[in-house]
Scaffold this active site. Structure first.
Site, PDB file in Angstrom:
ATOM      1  N   CYS B 176      49.095  48.529  92.263  1.00  0.00           N
ATOM      2  CA  CYS B 176      47.879  49.178  92.763  1.00  0.00           C
ATOM      3  C   CYS B 176      46.807  49.328  91.681  1.00  0.00           C
ATOM      4  CB  CYS B 176      48.210  50.547  93.342  1.00  0.00           C
ATOM      5  SG  CYS B 176      49.729  50.560  94.303  1.00  0.00           S
ATOM      6  N   HIS B 317      41.909  57.693  93.194  1.00  0.00           N
ATOM      7  CA  HIS B 317      42.898  56.772  93.750  1.00  0.00           C
ATOM      8  C   HIS B 317      43.261  57.284  95.147  1.00  0.00           C
ATOM      9  CE1 HIS B 317      45.826  53.626  93.705  1.00  0.00           C
ATOM     10  NE2 HIS B 317      46.864  54.434  93.750  1.00  0.00           N
ATOM     11  N   GLU B 328      47.152  63.535  90.842  1.00  0.00           N
ATOM     12  CA  GLU B 328      45.758  63.229  90.511  1.00  0.00           C
ATOM     13  C   GLU B 328      44.931  64.519  90.446  1.00  0.00           C
ATOM     14  OE1 GLU B 328      44.049  60.187  93.000  1.00  0.00           O
ATOM     15  OE2 GLU B 328      42.411  59.809  91.602  1.00  0.00           O
ATOM     16  N   LYS B 349      40.300  55.668 100.757  1.00  0.00           N
ATOM     17  CA  LYS B 349      41.479  55.075 101.411  1.00  0.00           C
ATOM     18  C   LYS B 349      41.733  55.595 102.825  1.00  0.00           C
ATOM     19  CE  LYS B 349      43.840  53.496  97.248  1.00  0.00           C
ATOM     20  NZ  LYS B 349      42.937  53.954  96.171  1.00  0.00           N
ATOM     21  N   HIS B 354      45.006  51.480 102.031  1.00  0.00           N
ATOM     22  CA  HIS B 354      45.300  51.196 100.623  1.00  0.00           C
ATOM     23  C   HIS B 354      45.618  49.696 100.520  1.00  0.00           C
ATOM     24  CE1 HIS B 354      46.580  51.288  96.615  1.00  0.00           C
ATOM     25  NE2 HIS B 354      47.660  52.032  96.681  1.00  0.00           N
ATOM     26  N   PHE B 413      52.203  51.770  91.290  1.00  0.00           N
ATOM     27  CA  PHE B 413      53.632  52.034  91.369  1.00  0.00           C
ATOM     28  C   PHE B 413      54.276  51.659  90.041  1.00  0.00           C
ATOM     29  CE2 PHE B 413      53.472  51.638  96.107  1.00  0.00           C
ATOM     30  CZ  PHE B 413      54.099  52.835  96.385  1.00  0.00           C
TER      31      PHE B 413
END
Lengths: 394, 427
Positions: B176, B317, B328, B349, B354, B413
């Protein structure tokens, strides 16, 4: 058309690890090459009719104890991730720099080249069930059965096939939290990783960097790639598994070998290839402030020898020793260029080199004064990179 | 001294939007691209809502590429070729004539689709336990089921050949974070004087069978019992329960400021800072205290020569997973302290899903338009934070605002993180 790489502060490279069928250190590989010992194993998967090699160069899949991880972690790792972690572990044991507590973990980076991590799914049992129904015109019920699919698909499939996770295991085990990169999928990726890592160390973004390359694993999907690229028609492409790592640092190491020059390019047209090989080799040599005549050993990888004439055209010595290691130890994809790099470092340290013999089984060992070594790596669609190593005069 | 790096072109295809401006307009009007994917639902994928690109659109792109003499390409490659061409056209640049140029295209490996799985199964012999590779290869020559569609560098190599990129051609595959890393790496090459021009971007088409199943089994996709597809993803909200998948591709044309000015190009914005780092934690989560995310954000701000007080907006994100949004939020609070409540935060997102590697590039494109229009985009479906996300100033509707510098996060990830700093053209 081809730019000039900017000159950077010297970045030193330390011999790291080699994990391949010939052994798990550079010395044993060197000796195996010199002695012509080829540790071949029967092909572990079904092949198509025209597949040429019944034996290939495999490595054992490292277990939890060798990797130093909890057994549960293995569920999140395909063989390529395990080869990567094991190679990294061997390098960390070998090189003190990475264990040096005076360097913050945030200044230790990881640059890993690895091909597509091939999944173990679809598992054979899934294929077996689907085979029974795949000829029917209607959608097989198994494909819409959540219960069936959840049973058949490994829970961590979504993670285990991500290249980033192969990196994550290494970072977590060895506390590397600096600037990083993951590169795919062919042999050229190894030198992409090395060049980027060199830049990061030269610019001070990292103080040290672990640079690694991993091979594909030998499975039916790799065989399909061989057929696609025509690699099954090349004698020096017997599949080989393994991984290899080196360590870069801004501090002068005892052997004082530095990455003195590099160049990279993309050859879009085979017609222009000879000219571009020359341009890129010339660029790397200029970057290292040497001439072709100064090169003492050349180790091309996956170029099919096409760049050898280019180096001679630039004025390389007629007696220049050349080693195409894949002729003797198989073709290990993104691991190959870094295996060659470790052989070059060993040669520079020991002041000896290996050259191919006519039988392509063993390599002949010779003593010789080595100061500058050139290495190259190519991808199948025009990717081409050159790296020059230079030993400081002590 | 480092060169300033400018953005002179943007290209994008994402969900139902065929350009960056169209997507920006849609999100500013709170329109979501997340829909139920009937084909996936029929295959038994329970979390079938996603921001997918219609098969008709892909088929039209395929026809265009074939007419241009290109080989049969995978969905990610088709999207990339479309978005890259749009970025080049938008920048009004003759790429082939540029000498010092690079291509940085992020993409993750693709997986088998349901049809491919069935095709493979046809050639599996249960009595011997072997796949008949000869038959399978023969099938690939005639059907659109090639194993090679899984290759992540397919788009990069087609673009390299088409636009004669004969220098740096790179395919980051950092999950990602890869899109942000592609943009940031191109930025760095130009800033350090190694390139004049870089086409940077990402592409991903994961709204298909195996990726959806595997992320569903992993528990990363949001459960979708009875909810309207467009309301499932809700970053930073107390009801968040996972992400929804998205397809898309976005490219930015980056140039050194000097190069852009010399050719009279219109400058859309700046890439002014970047950091990429690994964590030393777990492959399924990041430190709950946000320390690794905060470190990456801090280093990107420092790379831009700015302080935290200079950051006007955060493009998060914001995946809508419990873990990411908590970490986050902790990172934002750790880094910005008392300023946290005053910094507007947006996650795109919930509107576009995503798209893994592509997300960082898409969000960078949207951030550049935010800077141009001085307009903050809303985070769709956010109503109320929980204990972890409380105090984060989540933008809930399109809001005009004076914005000079945006920080854009992409966290992968396994703990590969990247952060970009994007800046406005001086008035």
């Amino acid at each position: 058309m081809i730019k000039t790489e900017s000159k950077k502060a010297p970045v030193f490279v330390e011999q790291g690890s080699v994990y391949c069928s010939a052994g798990n250190n550079v010395s044993s590989l060197w000796q195996a090459l010199a002695n012509g010992q080829q540790n071949l194993t029967a092909l572990p998967c079904p092949a198509y009719d025209a597949w040429p090699w019944s034996q290939v160069f495999l490595v054992e899949e490292p277990g939890a104890s060798e990797l130093g991880v909890d057994r549960k972690i293995l569920r999140t790792m395909e063989k390529q991730a395990k080869m990567a972690l094991y190679g990294a572990a061997l390098a960390v044991q070998q090189v003190e720099t990475l264990a040096n507590k005076s360097i913050s973990s945030a200044k230790k980076g990881l640059y890993l080249a690895l091909p597509t991590v091939d999944e173990s799914v679809p598992p054979w049992s899934l294929l077996e069930t689907l085979h029974e129904v795949s000829a029917t015109p209607t959608q097989p019920i198994e494909l819409s059965s959540s219960e069936f699919l959840q049973r058949e698909i490994p829970a961590f499939f979504g993670l285990s096939t991500l290249n980033s996770n192969a990196c994550a295991h290494i970072s977590a085990c060895f506390d590397l939290t600096g600037a990083m990169g993951a590169y795919s999928p062919f042999a050229d990726a190894a030198f992409q990783a090395l060049i980027d890592a060199t830049g990061a160390v030269a610019q001070g973004e990292n103080s040290a960097a672990l640079v690694g390359g991993v091979s594909p694993k030998v499975n039916p999907q790799l065989l399909l790639q061989y057929e696609h690229w025509g690699w099954d028609k090349l004698s020096a492409r017997i599949p080989a598994e393994g991984s290899s790592f080196v360590v870069l640092t801004a501090n002068k190491n005892p052997d004082a070998v530095c990455v003195s020059g590099f160049a990279r390019g993309f050859i879009a047209s085979s017609v222009e290839a000879p000219e571009i090989y020359q341009q890129l080799l010339a660029q790397a040599l200029a970057n290292a402030n040497v001439t072709a005549a100064d090169i003492d050993w050349f180790l091309p990888f996956a170029t099919g020898g096409k760049d050898i004439q280019a180096l001679f055209a630039l004025g390389a010595k007629e007696s220049l020793p050349i080693l195409s290691s894949e002729s003797c130890m198989g073709f290990s994809g993104a691991a190959g260029p870094l295996i060659n790099l470790n052989l070059a470092l060993h040669g520079l340290q020991q002041q000896k080199y290996l050259v191919n013999t006519h039988n392509n089984i063993n390599a002949q060992e010779n003593a010789g004064a080595l100061r500058h070594v050139a290495l190259s790596a190519a991808g199948p669609e025009g990717q081409y990179l050159v790296v020059i190593l230079s030993r400081e005069v002590i | 001294m480092a060169n300033k790096v400018v953005v002179t072109g943007i290209g994008l295809i994402c969900g139902q939007a065929m350009s960056a401006n169209e997507l920006f307009e849609r999100i500013s009007q709170c329109q979501s691209s997340v829909r139920k994917n009937e084909k996936l639902a029929a295959y038994g994928v329970t979390n079938s809502a996603c921001s997918f690109i219609d098969e008709q659109v892909l088929a039209a792109l395929d026809v265009q590429c074939r007419e241009q003499g290109l080989p049969q390409l995978s969905a990610p490659a088709l999207l990339a070729i479309y978005a890259a061409a749009q970025a080049i056209e938008n920048a009004d640049i003759d790429v082939k004539s540029i000498e010092r140029k690079g291509l940085f295209l992020a993409c993750n490996k693709q997986s088998l689709e349901a049809e491919h799985l069935l095709g493979l199964a046809k050639h599996f012999d249960p009595t011997t336990g072997k796949v008949d590779l000869d038959m399978f290869m023969e099938m690939q020559r005639h059907e659109k089921q090639s194993y090679f569609h899984k290759r992540q560098d397919m788009a990069a190599l087609v673009l390299a050949e088409r636009y004669e990129f004969d220098d740096v051609v790179m395919t980051p595959g950092d999950a990602c974070a890869a899109g942000g890393i592609a943009v940031g790496t191109g930025y760095r090459y130009i800033a350090q004087g190694e390139l004049d021009v870089a086409l940077v971007g990402a592409t991903e088409a994961m709204c298909n069978y195996m990726p959806m199943l595997s992320f569903s089994i992993l528990g990363a996709l949001a459960p979708q019992s009875g909810e309207h597809p467009a309301s499932i993803s809700c970053p930073f909200d107390k009801a968040r329960s996972g992400f929804v998948m998205g397809d898309g591709s976005a490219f930015l044309m980056l140039e050194s400021e000097q190069h852009a000015q010399a050719r009279g190009a219109k400058i859309l914005g700046y890439v002014s800072g970047f950091a990429k780092q690994t964590e030393s934690w777990r492959i399924t989560s990041s430190p709950k205290d946000g320390s690794d995310y905060a470190r990456c954000m801090s280093d990107a701000i420092a790379d831009a020569g700015l302080s935290i007080n200079d950051i006007d907006h955060i493009n998060a994100h914001g995946t809508s997973t419990e873990q990411n949004d908590s970490c986050e939020s902790a990172a934002i609070k750790k880094l910005f302290g008392e300023r946290t409540v005053s910094i507007p935060v947006t996650s795109n997102k919930s509107a576009i899903g995503h798209s893994l590697a592509a997300s960082g590039a898409i969000e960078a494109a949207l951030s550049i338009i935010s800077l141009q229009q001085q307009l903050l985009l809303p985070t769709l479906n956010f109503c109320e934070g929980d204990e972890d996300t409380a105090g984060i100033n989540v933008v809930q509707q399109a809001t005009p605002s004076k914005i000079k510098h945006i920080l854009s996060n992409s966290f992968g990830f396994g703990g590969e993180n990247s952060v970009l700093i994007l800046s406005a053209v001086a008035e």
